[in-house]
Design an enzyme around this catalytic site. Structure first.
Site, PDB file in Angstrom:
ATOM      1  N   TYR A 280      -3.640  10.979   1.288  1.00 57.60           N
ATOM      2  CA  TYR A 280      -4.207  10.902  -0.063  1.00 57.60           C
ATOM      3  C   TYR A 280      -4.272  12.293  -0.690  1.00 57.60           C
ATOM      4  O   TYR A 280      -3.945  12.466  -1.872  1.00 57.60           O
ATOM      5  CB  TYR A 280      -5.606  10.280  -0.014  1.00 57.60           C
ATOM      6  CG  TYR A 280      -5.598   8.800   0.233  1.00 57.60           C
ATOM      7  CD1 TYR A 280      -5.754   7.895  -0.806  1.00 57.60           C
ATOM      8  CD2 TYR A 280      -5.428   8.288   1.520  1.00 57.60           C
ATOM      9  CE1 TYR A 280      -5.745   6.526  -0.585  1.00 57.60           C
ATOM     10  CE2 TYR A 280      -5.411   6.923   1.751  1.00 57.60           C
ATOM     11  CZ  TYR A 280      -5.570   6.053   0.697  1.00 57.60           C
ATOM     12  OH  TYR A 280      -5.548   4.703   0.929  1.00 57.60           O
TER      13      TYR A 280
ATOM     14  N   ASP B 226       0.845  -1.192   0.000  1.00 54.31           N
ATOM     15  CA  ASP B 226       0.000   0.000   0.000  1.00 54.31           C
ATOM     16  C   ASP B 226       0.887   1.251   0.000  1.00 54.31           C
ATOM     17  O   ASP B 226       1.851   1.314  -0.780  1.00 54.31           O
ATOM     18  CB  ASP B 226      -0.967  -0.044   1.188  1.00 54.31           C
ATOM     19  CG  ASP B 226      -2.130   0.933   1.047  1.00 54.31           C
ATOM     20  OD1 ASP B 226      -3.131   0.571   0.421  1.00 54.31           O
ATOM     21  OD2 ASP B 226      -2.024   2.057   1.568  1.00 54.31           O
TER      22      ASP B 226
ATOM     23  N   HIS C 211      -4.396  -7.910  -0.084  1.00 53.66           N
ATOM     24  CA  HIS C 211      -3.751  -6.624   0.159  1.00 53.66           C
ATOM     25  C   HIS C 211      -3.025  -6.558   1.495  1.00 53.66           C
ATOM     26  O   HIS C 211      -2.022  -5.859   1.630  1.00 53.66           O
ATOM     27  CB  HIS C 211      -4.823  -5.535   0.095  1.00 53.66           C
ATOM     28  CG  HIS C 211      -4.299  -4.146   0.115  1.00 53.66           C
ATOM     29  ND1 HIS C 211      -3.564  -3.608  -0.913  1.00 53.66           N
ATOM     30  CD2 HIS C 211      -4.401  -3.162   1.048  1.00 53.66           C
ATOM     31  CE1 HIS C 211      -3.240  -2.359  -0.628  1.00 53.66           C
ATOM     32  NE2 HIS C 211      -3.733  -2.061   0.559  1.00 53.66           N
TER      33      HIS C 211
END
Length: 379
Positions: free
Chosen positions: A304, A178, A356
């Site tokens: 983000y 990630d 993930h």
């Protein structure tokens, strides 16, 4: 040196307030039979909150977390929390492992022992590591940035200073998934003289314009990305554009926070639609609690925003030796040929199961790959 020992000690008043908020949860409606199609399933979240109230023992989980040697260091004005577990072997290799969102340093709790002390976990003591697992800035028990611009490049700068100036390592390896993969690869791009190698379990690859017809593998990958953006990428767009607006609800409602985070653990894992065949309720809630007790959901989502408003992606080819573990239910799986144009890939392993959250889902398989990749780079 500014390093101080750190122990997690959440005040009882925080837990009392949490219980009150959970008991006062105002539940939304749901279309009958919709399952998880619209997002977090109502029945499962009710079940999880009931467990949170009646059975979850934060103090036991706190004790588990505190069984790892934790520290906090002031690095260029930013307080960084990290685990620093020394290797039990003849020549441990320093390895910084970076997590992502919506995970935390807790993701690594199953792999720290096997990496630091392989002899006691069925391995060769020659494969031992000094393992450093930081909480990203704005995550968990690290400080929340109070300025703009703390993007992947800045996090990599801070982690480089942590490893070299604070911990005194001349060269080291990096691993992550990630955001942790982007940070690890940025370390390799920016500091090739310091990085022995980079290993990732998620590989970001740039879409370069080309006049040639894409290969079948590239066409498949592009369709995969398009499908993910259509059906599952809304969280990223919201967090990259309006995280502050979202934060009011998530910072105020523990049930809302759990819904936002746990839905991703189901969607991105190799759980075959049964989340608890991969993660226990205790694991899910411990991760959520790290966000709740530190009030870091807003600052974590800002990563983000910072990256979508910067050129923080890896820019040039990464020449540092790179290893990749491809887990079948990862969000994005680029073609090896295309990835090799952007990274000096020395090991590419296709895993049999996992998604993930590799360190939680398939810890033994991930440990095997980390050992195997760095074994060839040890001097």
């Amino acid at each position: 040196m500014s390093i101080e020992p750190f122990s997690i000690e959440v005040p009882e008043s925080v837990l009392t307030d949490l219980r009150r908020r959970l008991e006062m949860t105002r539940w939304p409606d749901e279309i009958e039979g919709s399952g998880w199609d619209y997002g977090m399933n109502l029945a499962y979240l009710r079940e999880l909150v009931a467990y949170w109230l009646d059975s979850f023992d934060w103090r036991a989980q706190e004790q588990l977390l505190n069984s790892f040697p934790q520290f906090k260091a002031e690095v260029d004005g930013m307080g960084l929390h990290f685990i620093h577990a020394k290797g039990q072997g003849p020549d441990p290799l320093p390895l910084i492992i970076s997590h992502g969102w919506p995970g935390s340093f807790f993701e690594m709790y199953k792999i720290i022992g096997p990496l630091t002390d392989p002899a006691n976990h069925g391995g060769d003591p020659q494969d031992s590591f000094d393992v450093i697992v930081p909480s990203l800035p704005g995550y968990g028990f690290s400080d929340r940035p109070d300025m703009r611009g703390v993007d992947v490049k800045r996090v990599a700068e801070l982690f480089m200073q942590l490893m070299t100036q604070e911990l005194g390592y001349e060269r080291f390896g990096a691993q992550g998934g990630d955001w942790g993969s982007a940070i690890s690869l940025r370390l390799g791009e920016a500091y090739p003289d310091k990085l022995i190698g980079v290993h990732v379990n998620m590989l970001p690859v740039k879409l370069e314009p080309s006049e040639e017809e894409p290969s079948e593998d590239e066409q498949r990958w592009r369709k995969q990305l398009q499908q993910f953006q259509k059906d599952g990428g809304g969280y990223s767009h919201i967090q990259g554009t309006r995280p502050q607006t979202l934060a009011y609800g998530l910072n105020d409602s523990p049930a809302g926070l759990a819904g936002w985070i746990v839905e991703k653990f189901r969607a991105w894992s190799d759980c075959h639609n049964d989340i608890e065949c991969v993660f226990s309720k205790d694991e899910l809630l411990t991760n959520v609690m790290i966000y709740w007790v530190t009030q870091t959901i807003n600052s974590s989502m800002r990563l983000y925003y910072e990256n979508s408003h910067s050129d923080s992606v890896v820019g040039s080819r990464v020449e540092v030796p790179t290893g990749v573990a491809i887990f079948p239910r990862e969000i994005m799986i680029p073609p090896q040929g295309l990835a090799s144009q952007q990274y000096n890939i020395q090991r590419w392993a296709t895993m049999g199961a996992g998604g993930h959250f590799a360190a939680l889902e398939q810890p033994a398989a991930l440990v095997h790959e980390i050992r195997a990749f760095f074994r060839q780079l040890r001097k």
